[in-house]
Design a protein around this motif. Sequence first.
Motif, PDB file in Angstrom:
ATOM      1  N   ASN A 161       0.118   6.885 -10.584  1.00  0.00           N
ATOM      2  CA  ASN A 161       0.541   6.793  -9.277  1.00  0.00           C
ATOM      3  C   ASN A 161       1.898   7.570  -8.604  1.00  0.00           C
ATOM      4  OD1 ASN A 161      -1.204   4.587  -8.287  1.00  0.00           O
ATOM      5  ND2 ASN A 161      -0.164   3.396  -9.766  1.00  0.00           N
ATOM      6  N   ASN A 162       2.256   7.947  -7.832  1.00  0.00           N
ATOM      7  CA  ASN A 162       3.045   8.979  -7.819  1.00  0.00           C
ATOM      8  C   ASN A 162       4.217   8.699  -6.286  1.00  0.00           C
ATOM      9  OD1 ASN A 162       4.139  11.920  -8.579  1.00  0.00           O
ATOM     10  ND2 ASN A 162       3.924  12.092  -6.330  1.00  0.00           N
ATOM     11  N   PRO A 163       5.335   8.840  -6.516  1.00  0.00           N
ATOM     12  CA  PRO A 163       5.882   8.623  -4.932  1.00  0.00           C
ATOM     13  C   PRO A 163       6.198  10.004  -4.456  1.00  0.00           C
ATOM     14  CG  PRO A 163       7.428   8.762  -6.879  1.00  0.00           C
ATOM     15  CD  PRO A 163       6.130   8.812  -7.462  1.00  0.00           C
ATOM     16  N   SER A 164       6.688  10.068  -3.150  1.00  0.00           N
ATOM     17  CA  SER A 164       6.922  11.225  -2.527  1.00  0.00           C
ATOM     18  C   SER A 164       8.032  12.263  -3.392  1.00  0.00           C
ATOM     19  CB  SER A 164       7.568  11.015  -0.996  1.00  0.00           C
ATOM     20  OG  SER A 164       6.499  10.892  -0.129  1.00  0.00           O
ATOM     21  N   HIS A 165       8.944  11.303  -3.894  1.00  0.00           N
ATOM     22  CA  HIS A 165      10.138  12.149  -4.630  1.00  0.00           C
ATOM     23  C   HIS A 165       9.452  13.064  -5.665  1.00  0.00           C
ATOM     24  CE1 HIS A 165      12.032   9.056  -2.291  1.00  0.00           C
ATOM     25  NE2 HIS A 165      13.266   9.560  -2.682  1.00  0.00           N
ATOM     26  N   LEU A 166       9.577  14.208  -5.383  1.00  0.00           N
ATOM     27  CA  LEU A 166       8.842  15.277  -6.347  1.00  0.00           C
ATOM     28  C   LEU A 166       9.505  14.975  -7.583  1.00  0.00           C
ATOM     29  CD1 LEU A 166       8.984  18.020  -3.617  1.00  0.00           C
ATOM     30  CD2 LEU A 166       7.043  16.942  -4.608  1.00  0.00           C
ATOM     31  N   ALA A 184       4.240  -3.483  -5.202  1.00  0.00           N
ATOM     32  CA  ALA A 184       3.783  -3.791  -3.671  1.00  0.00           C
ATOM     33  C   ALA A 184       2.840  -2.391  -3.391  1.00  0.00           C
ATOM     34  CB  ALA A 184       4.954  -3.679  -2.825  1.00  0.00           C
ATOM     35  N   LYS A 185       3.219  -1.144  -3.777  1.00  0.00           N
ATOM     36  CA  LYS A 185       2.524  -0.076  -3.367  1.00  0.00           C
ATOM     37  C   LYS A 185       1.323   0.164  -4.192  1.00  0.00           C
ATOM     38  CE  LYS A 185       6.254   2.814  -4.257  1.00  0.00           C
ATOM     39  NZ  LYS A 185       6.859   4.223  -4.118  1.00  0.00           N
ATOM     40  N   ASP A 197      14.300   2.579  -6.995  1.00  0.00           N
ATOM     41  CA  ASP A 197      13.607   2.174  -5.709  1.00  0.00           C
ATOM     42  C   ASP A 197      12.111   2.416  -5.652  1.00  0.00           C
ATOM     43  OD1 ASP A 197      16.199   2.176  -4.715  1.00  0.00           O
ATOM     44  OD2 ASP A 197      16.402   3.817  -3.753  1.00  0.00           O
ATOM     45  N   LEU A 198      11.686   3.573  -6.343  1.00  0.00           N
ATOM     46  CA  LEU A 198      10.293   3.951  -6.168  1.00  0.00           C
ATOM     47  C   LEU A 198       9.453   3.340  -7.060  1.00  0.00           C
ATOM     48  CD1 LEU A 198      11.332   7.805  -6.232  1.00  0.00           C
ATOM     49  CD2 LEU A 198      10.836   6.376  -4.378  1.00  0.00           C
ATOM     50  N   PHE A 199       9.764   3.093  -8.126  1.00  0.00           N
ATOM     51  CA  PHE A 199       8.811   2.434  -9.278  1.00  0.00           C
ATOM     52  C   PHE A 199       9.385   0.833  -9.697  1.00  0.00           C
ATOM     53  CE2 PHE A 199       9.209   7.025 -10.303  1.00  0.00           C
ATOM     54  CZ  PHE A 199       7.778   7.125 -10.305  1.00  0.00           C
ATOM     55  N   GLY A 202       0.940  -1.328   0.142  1.00  0.00           N
ATOM     56  CA  GLY A 202       0.055  -0.032  -0.028  1.00  0.00           C
ATOM     57  C   GLY A 202       0.845   1.282   0.146  1.00  0.00           C
ATOM     58  N   ASP A 203       0.038   2.320   0.068  1.00  0.00           N
ATOM     59  CA  ASP A 203       0.830   3.723   0.004  1.00  0.00           C
ATOM     60  C   ASP A 203      -0.432   4.680   0.637  1.00  0.00           C
ATOM     61  OD1 ASP A 203       2.646   5.766  -0.437  1.00  0.00           O
ATOM     62  OD2 ASP A 203       2.685   5.725  -2.662  1.00  0.00           O
TER      63      ASP A 203
END
Length: 906
Positions: A292-297, A682-683, A674-676, A266-267
Amino acid sequence: MASSLITLNLDFIESQHAAWKSDPEALPQDWRFFFEGFELAASGRAEGFGAANAEQALAQARVHALVYRFREIGHLLACLDPLEACPIDHPLLSLEAVGLSPEDLEKPFVVPVGPPNVKAPLRDILAGFRETYSRSVGVEFMHLQDPAERRWLIERMEPVRNAPKLEAPVRRRILEKLIHSTVFEQFLNTKYVGVTRFSLEGGDTLIPGLDMLVERASELGCREVILGMAHRGRLNVQANILAKPFTDIFSEFENCYDPEELVGAGDVKYHNGYLNDLKTAAGRDLRMLLMNNPSHLEAVDPVVEGFARGRQELLSPGERKQVLALLIHGDAAFAGQGVVAETLNMSQLDGYATGGTIHVVINNQIGYTTLPEHARSSRYSTDIAKMIMAPVFHVHGENPEAVAHVMRLSADYRWRFGKDVVVDLVCFRRFGHNEGDEPYFTQPLMYERIRQRPSLDKVYAEKLLDEKLVTAAEIEAAAEALRGRLNADYDAIHGSVCVFPEHRFYENWDAYSGTYSPVSLETAVGRDRLVSLARSLGRTPEGFHLNPKLEKLLGRRLETVEKGEGIDWANAEALAFASLLAEGHPVRLSGQDSGRGTFSQRHSVLVDTRTGQAHVPLNALSENQAAYSIYDSPLSETGVMGFEYGYSLARPEGLTLWEAQFGDFANNAQGIIDLFIAGGEAKWQRLSGLTLLLPHGLEGLGPEHSSARLERFLQLCAGENMQVCNPTTPAQYFHLLRRQVKAAFRKPLVVMTPKSLLRNPLAVSRLEELAQGSFRGVLEDLDADPAAPKIVFCSGKIFYDLQQRRRELKRPDVAILRMEQLYPVPQSPLRMALTRFKQVQGVCWVQEEPENMGAWPFIRPRLEALLGKPLTYIGRRESATPATGFPHVYRREQADIIDRAIGPKP
Ligand SMILES: Cc1ncc(C[n+]2csc(CCOP(=O)(O)OP(=O)(O)O)c2C)c(N)n1
C-alpha cells in the motif's frame, strides 16, 4: 564538469599505475596492456625498441585510454532519449581527446577485450565499445570501487555489446506484454474517460521489463517480491504483473461498493496494495506483494525494505536471497525526496540490509509540469544512488530488448553481490500528469514531439513481423483476447452493486485482529521467573571484561529484583523484553544510540573493555529463546521509522520498537506517522503493532529536547487507530510492553518515555507489581482522602512534582489521578477512579506542556463530557515553542504550576 572528470581520471590512472608497478599481475588484462604500452612509449630509449615501436606502443596506450573512457563515461554519448536525436559524438570520447587521429582508425591495435593479443582495426574496436556503452544502454559502473564487481559487469556487457540476442519466445513474450500494457490503458481510457489512472503510456516498456525481471529473479531462487511504487502505471502493474483481477480494478473505478460493505475509510485506487501467489512463465511459484502506498512520493521505500527484511527472517533465516525488495520510482521524486537517500544509506547496514534492492526509475523526464533542469542539480535523476556504489543502467525506453537485458543483468548483479542496483528507464509521459491535465500549457514543444511518437507495441510488432517471428493474425489475436477479457469483466461489474474485495494478506496475520480489547490480559510474570531472568541478564560470559561502572550498575539491577523493590525503568524494560523473548516473541528495537540508550540507561549491548567484543545479555537467556535484535540506527528518522513500521507489518508475533533520541526528533518522520502509523488501518485495513518510544518531558532543556509533541499524536487519534500512553512507573511500562505482544489485537503504540524519571528514586517499582496485575489506563489515588473536594488530573512525570508538594503540605484533600493512557481514552478506569471521591467540587487538569500543547486540547472535551462539569487548566500558557531555553525561567514556570495545583511551598 569535463575538467573534473579528467582530473578524476588521472588520479585513478595514477593509482592504477602505482599498483601495476608493484604487481603487474594484480591488474586486469586491459590495464596491463595499457601500462606496458605507456612505459614503453615513455622510455622511448629502451634498448631494442626503435622510435617506431615506441610510437606504436604509445598509440596502443591511447586506445586503452579511450576504451577506459567509454567504460567510464560512454553513457554521455548513449542514445537514451526517445524524444531526442541520438548524439553523434562527444568531445571527451573523441579520438583527439586521447591524442589519436582519424588516420589511426584503419590501423590494427590489440583488442582490449577477449583473447589476448588479437588485433583489429581501431575502427572496429571503437565500434564495439560504442555499441556497448553508447547505444541503447548507458552504464555508470566505474564508481564501483571493487575491481571484481567492475570486471564482473564488464564480462557481462562487453562480449555481448550490451545487446545480447534474445531467444524468439522471449521476444514474442515482450511483444505480448507490450500489447497487454497498451490495450489495458486504452481500454480504461475509453471506459473511464478523464478519470485519474496515471497512465503508463510512454513508459510502456516497464511491463515487459518487469516481467523479465521477476522471471529472472525467480530463476535465481527468488520466492517473494516486495514491490513499492508510486502512482504512475500502478494499475497497469497490478493487472499485468500481479494479475489482479480486472473486476477488482474496475470496481474501484465504478464506486459500486455497497456503503454498508465498506471497511474503514478507504483510499484512492492507485494507492491500494495487492498480494498474489503467481506462477512464473517457467512455472515456478512466486509470491508478489505490492505495498500500500500513500500519495507522498517515496515514503513507501523504507516500509518496503523493513517488510522485506521481516519476510527474509521468516522465510529464509540467515540469508537474503529469496525475498527481493523492488522499488519503482519517478525521476523527479527519486532526485528530490530525502527519504531516497535515507533508504539507500540503510541498504548495507547490518540492521537494515535486504540483500540488495532493485530500483527502477520510470524516467519520463518530467515531474508534473517541472522539467529536469528545475528539478535537480545532478546530471541524472539517479545520481544519488552512486553514493552507495550502486551500478546504474540508463536505458532507452523504446528499446524493449535493451530494457529486458538490463533488467536481467540487474537481477544477476543483485543475486551475485547482494547490493542495490538501479535501472533508469528513459521514456516519456504520453499525456498530462493525470488524465485531466493539459501538458500543452507548459511543455508545448515536448508534447508536440511526444504526439509524433507511434505506440511502442506497434513499432515492436513491426520489427517482429519483419523478422517473421510473429504473424499479423497472432498480434491481432493477442490484443483481441485481452480486449475480450476486459470487456467481459467490465460488463460483469458495470452498473451493478459489487462486493468489496477481501484484502488478503499474509497467513501469519490470521491470529490477530484490529479490535482493540485490552481487558483481562495476563501480562504479569511470576516472581521466580523474573528473578531467574534477572540473573541471566546480570551474567557475562567467562573471561568477559566488563566496565567496572557497568558491573556495579548490573549488580544493582539484580539486587533490586532479588530484594523485590527499587526496580527502575531500564530494569523493568529489560525484564519485559527478557520475558517476551523467553516466551518465544522476538523483540527488535532500533533507534539512535539505542544499544546503550541515549541517557546511558539501557546497556543492552555490553562491550568487553579489552577486546571490544560485544555481549548482548538478552540474547543469552536460553537456547530456545526468540531473537533480540538491537540496532543503533543511522541518524535518520523517516527512513528508520518507516523501516520499523514495514518490519512490524511482517512480524506480528514480535515486539517491534522504534526509539527517538529525544521525542522531538520523531517529527522528522511525521509523514510515516500520519500516512502509515495513524492512517494505515483505516485506509488499507493493514494492522501494525509498531511501538514508538519517545523521550518526553520538560526538564529545563531547550525547545527541541523537551517534547515528543504528545498533542500531535493525540490529534491523529480516532476510531481506536492507535494507543497513546504516558506511563509513570517501571511496572506500568513493563505491563504495557508485554500487553503490546500478548494482546490479540495489533495497534500502533506511542509511548511517552522518561528522561529524568530514569533516575528518579521515586519512579521505581516493586517486583510484586511486575508479578501481578496489568497495565492500568488510570492510576488511582489511594493516598487521598475519599472526601477530598479537589481532583487534580495529570499525565506523565509532573505527577512526581505534584505528589512531592502534597506530601510537603500534607494535603490529602487533593486527589491526584494519573492518566497513563490517553488514547483510547480509558473510560471505565476513569469512572472507577472517580467513584472513590464523592464530594468533589473542583477538577483541574495539570500539565507542564504549554496550553496549546500536551494532552490538554485533546483531553479537555473528553474529560468534561465524562465528568459532566468544566475542567480548570493549570499549566504553562500557550507558546510557539514547547519549552523555554532558559533553565531559570523553566524552574519558575514549573514552581508556579505546582503552587497553583497543590499550594505554595510551606
Ligand atoms: C511528497 C510529495 N510531494 C508532492 C507530491 C505531488 N506530486 C504528485 S506526482 C508529482 C510529480 C512526480 O513526478 P515523478 O516523480 O517524475 O513521477 P511521474 O508522475 O512523472 O511519473 C508531484 C509533485 C506528492 N505526491 N508527494
